[in-house]
Motif scaffolding. Structure first.
Motif, mmCIF file in Angstrom:
data_model
loop_
_atom_site.group_PDB
_atom_site.id
_atom_site.type_symbol
_atom_site.label_atom_id
_atom_site.label_comp_id
_atom_site.label_asym_id
_atom_site.label_seq_id
_atom_site.Cartn_x
_atom_site.Cartn_y
_atom_site.Cartn_z
ATOM 1 N N CYS A 105 0.839 -1.215 0.000
ATOM 2 C CA CYS A 105 0.000 0.000 0.000
ATOM 3 C C CYS A 105 0.870 1.259 0.000
ATOM 4 N N GLY A 106 1.936 1.239 0.804
ATOM 5 C CA GLY A 106 2.824 2.389 0.823
ATOM 6 C C GLY A 106 3.581 2.571 -0.471
ATOM 7 N N ARG A 115 -2.121 6.102 3.558
ATOM 8 C CA ARG A 115 -2.236 6.124 5.016
ATOM 9 C C ARG A 115 -3.527 5.445 5.483
ATOM 10 N N VAL A 116 -4.612 5.738 4.805
ATOM 11 C CA VAL A 116 -5.891 5.110 5.155
ATOM 12 C C VAL A 116 -5.850 3.616 4.861
ATOM 13 N N ALA A 117 -5.264 3.259 3.695
ATOM 14 C CA ALA A 117 -5.212 1.848 3.312
ATOM 15 C C ALA A 117 -4.378 1.038 4.295
ATOM 16 N N ILE A 118 -3.263 1.589 4.752
ATOM 17 C CA ILE A 118 -2.414 0.873 5.719
ATOM 18 C C ILE A 118 -3.180 0.609 7.016
ATOM 19 N N LEU A 119 -3.910 1.597 7.479
ATOM 20 C CA LEU A 119 -4.686 1.409 8.713
ATOM 21 C C LEU A 119 -5.792 0.373 8.517
ATOM 22 N N LEU A 120 -6.424 0.364 7.336
ATOM 23 C CA LEU A 120 -7.462 -0.636 7.066
ATOM 24 C C LEU A 120 -6.878 -2.048 7.033
ATOM 25 N N VAL A 121 -5.711 -2.200 6.368
ATOM 26 C CA VAL A 121 -5.074 -3.525 6.327
ATOM 27 C C VAL A 121 -4.646 -3.942 7.733
ATOM 28 N N LEU A 122 -4.170 -2.981 8.519
ATOM 29 C CA LEU A 122 -3.789 -3.283 9.892
ATOM 30 C C LEU A 122 -5.006 -3.752 10.711
ATOM 31 N N GLY A 123 -6.158 -3.116 10.467
ATOM 32 C CA GLY A 123 -7.382 -3.565 11.125
ATOM 33 C C GLY A 123 -7.760 -4.969 10.704
ATOM 34 N N LEU A 142 3.646 -8.559 14.955
ATOM 35 C CA LEU A 142 3.234 -8.317 13.570
ATOM 36 C C LEU A 142 2.683 -6.911 13.353
ATOM 37 N N VAL A 143 1.975 -6.382 14.341
ATOM 38 C CA VAL A 143 1.332 -5.076 14.167
ATOM 39 C C VAL A 143 2.366 -3.979 13.991
ATOM 40 N N LEU A 144 3.406 -3.974 14.820
ATOM 41 C CA LEU A 144 4.408 -2.909 14.735
ATOM 42 C C LEU A 144 5.183 -2.934 13.412
ATOM 43 N N PRO A 145 5.691 -4.089 12.940
ATOM 44 C CA PRO A 145 6.354 -4.097 11.628
ATOM 45 C C PRO A 145 5.421 -3.701 10.474
ATOM 46 N N ALA A 146 4.142 -4.100 10.559
ATOM 47 C CA ALA A 146 3.204 -3.727 9.499
ATOM 48 C C ALA A 146 3.008 -2.211 9.461
ATOM 49 N N LEU A 147 2.877 -1.610 10.658
ATOM 50 C CA LEU A 147 2.671 -0.168 10.730
ATOM 51 C C LEU A 147 3.920 0.588 10.262
ATOM 52 N N MET A 153 7.500 2.827 3.720
ATOM 53 C CA MET A 153 7.424 2.710 2.262
ATOM 54 C C MET A 153 6.764 3.930 1.643
ATOM 55 N N VAL A 154 5.876 4.595 2.395
ATOM 56 C CA VAL A 154 5.307 5.858 1.897
ATOM 57 C C VAL A 154 6.427 6.878 1.681
#
Length: 376
Positions: A105-106, A115-123, A142-147, A153-154
């Motif tokens: 996404c980034g 930014r919105v897409a990353i939060l949605l995938v994290l959810g 997993l949550v911290l590396p994903a965030l 990457m953005v």
């Protein structure tokens, strides 16, 4: 960064940079290579993992520095679907795929959307993790590396696009600089050769008429031709090297010689050149204007008298060349066009038109630099 690889080595370097992060796929690889599932599940899981990696690599390598395309959304949707299906069917080790979806996404989406897409995938990662038995202890890992990976990457995408834009801007500047240099050379050669060749032609005609009866005077004209041609060669070399900057003193002397050779009466009483406030670039522009004007008088006007004046008007120094010839005919030629460009570079202007008593008048004005007294 920001451009396609030009060689196989660059492609391998980029692939290695992306491949470093595939170390996180050790858990899904160990899951399908171990005895945790049936053979069919392991085979389908391996094919799914291979398809996921190929789609992810294509997205990161090809779309990081490009504007968003429709296929980016399709590829991200495919990555998310594969992450959901593999995680729900094969278990906790496959939740790491959501980290790569966040990075994708980034890499492929604009800043605000990513930014919105990353939060949605994290959810989605958290929701699937809560539905997967035994995944609670792995969620913080997993949550911290994903965030962090997604938002990092953005920044990489922004840097890649900036680098690409800088490369394009640099190429544009180089192209404009080359065009400007060609234009300068064309102006210099036109002004130099037009003036010198006109003078050589006039003196050659005079020498031809003097040869039968006045051989000594003809020899003097031939000597002048040699001198002018040698000077023209020096001027052309200097113009090609970019060092040519004529002066008003030299051009006024050359104008007197050219007009006399053409049999034109020259009035230079108001052509004094003592102007300490005249910067070098502005003086060069006026000198080119004088050369072009005199060349046109000699070649095209058919005039019998030419008046040259150099007068201060408020904060400007104005050169005026007036003749009593045939006057302007048709559109301006390349010489006047180039002269207008020269004066514009010196913050000056060019005015042309019929003279007050007929003929043609050229007026070139440039600003004077006034020194401001310092008060103590």
């Amino acid at each position: 960064m920001g451009s396609r690889p030009d060689s196989r080595r660059q492609a391998l370097v980029k692939l290695a940079w992306v491949g470093i992060w595939f170390a996180y796929l050790a858990a899904p690889a160990e899951d399908i290579l171990g005895d945790h599932h049936t053979m069919i599940a392991d085979l389908l899981g391996g094919l799914g993992l291979l398809a996921f990696v190929l789609c992810y690599v294509s997205l990161v390598l090809r779309q990081t520095s490009r504007p968003m395309e429709d296929r980016v959304l399709h590829m991200l949707g495919l990555l998310l679907v594969m992450a959901l299906v593999l995680s729900l069917t094969l278990g906790t080790p496959w939740l790491v795929l959501f980290v790569y979806v966040c990075v994708g996404c980034g890499a492929g989406l604009p800043v605000k959307i990513s930014r919105v897409a990353i939060l949605l995938v994290l959810g989605a990662l958290i929701a699937v993790g809560l539905c997967t038995p035994g995944a609670e202890e792995f969620m913080p890992v997993l949550v911290l590396p994903a965030l962090l990976g997604g938002f990092a990457m953005v920044g990489v995408r922004q840097m890649a696009r900036t680098t690409r834009a800088l490369r394009e801007a640099r190429a544009t500047v180089a192209h404009l600089a080359a065009n400007e240099e060609r234009l300068r050379l064309a102006r210099d050669l036109h002004d130099l050769l037009g003036h010198s060749l006109s003078l050589i032609t006039l003196k050659s005609e005079l020498a031809g008429r003097m040869l039968p009866d006045k051989p000594e005077q003809a020899a003097q004209q031939v000597a002048d031709i040699e001198r002018v041609s040698r000077q023209a060669l020096v001027d052309v070399r200097e113009a090609v090297s970019g060092f040519r900057r004529p002066t008003l003193d030299a051009e006024i002397a050359g104008a007197r010689t050219a007009l006399a050779a053409a049999g034109i009466s020259a009035d230079l009483d108001r052509a004094g050149t003592e102007h300490p406030d005249l910067p070098p670039d502005e003086e060069g522009a006026l000198a080119w204007a004088l050369r072009e004007a005199v060349t046109n008088v000699v070649r095209h006007s058919g005039a019998r008298r030419c008046e040259i004046s150099l007068v201060e008007v408020e904060d400007e120094l104005c050169l005026t060349v007036t003749d009593d010839g045939r006057g302007p005919k048709g559109a301006h030629g390349n010489g006047l066009t180039g002269l207008t460009e020269r004066l514009a570079l010196a913050d000056g202007r060019l005015e042309t038109g019929p003279g007050p008593k007929g003929g043609f008048r050229l007026r070139a004005c440039v600003p004077l630099s006034r020194s401001v007294p310092v008060s103590l």
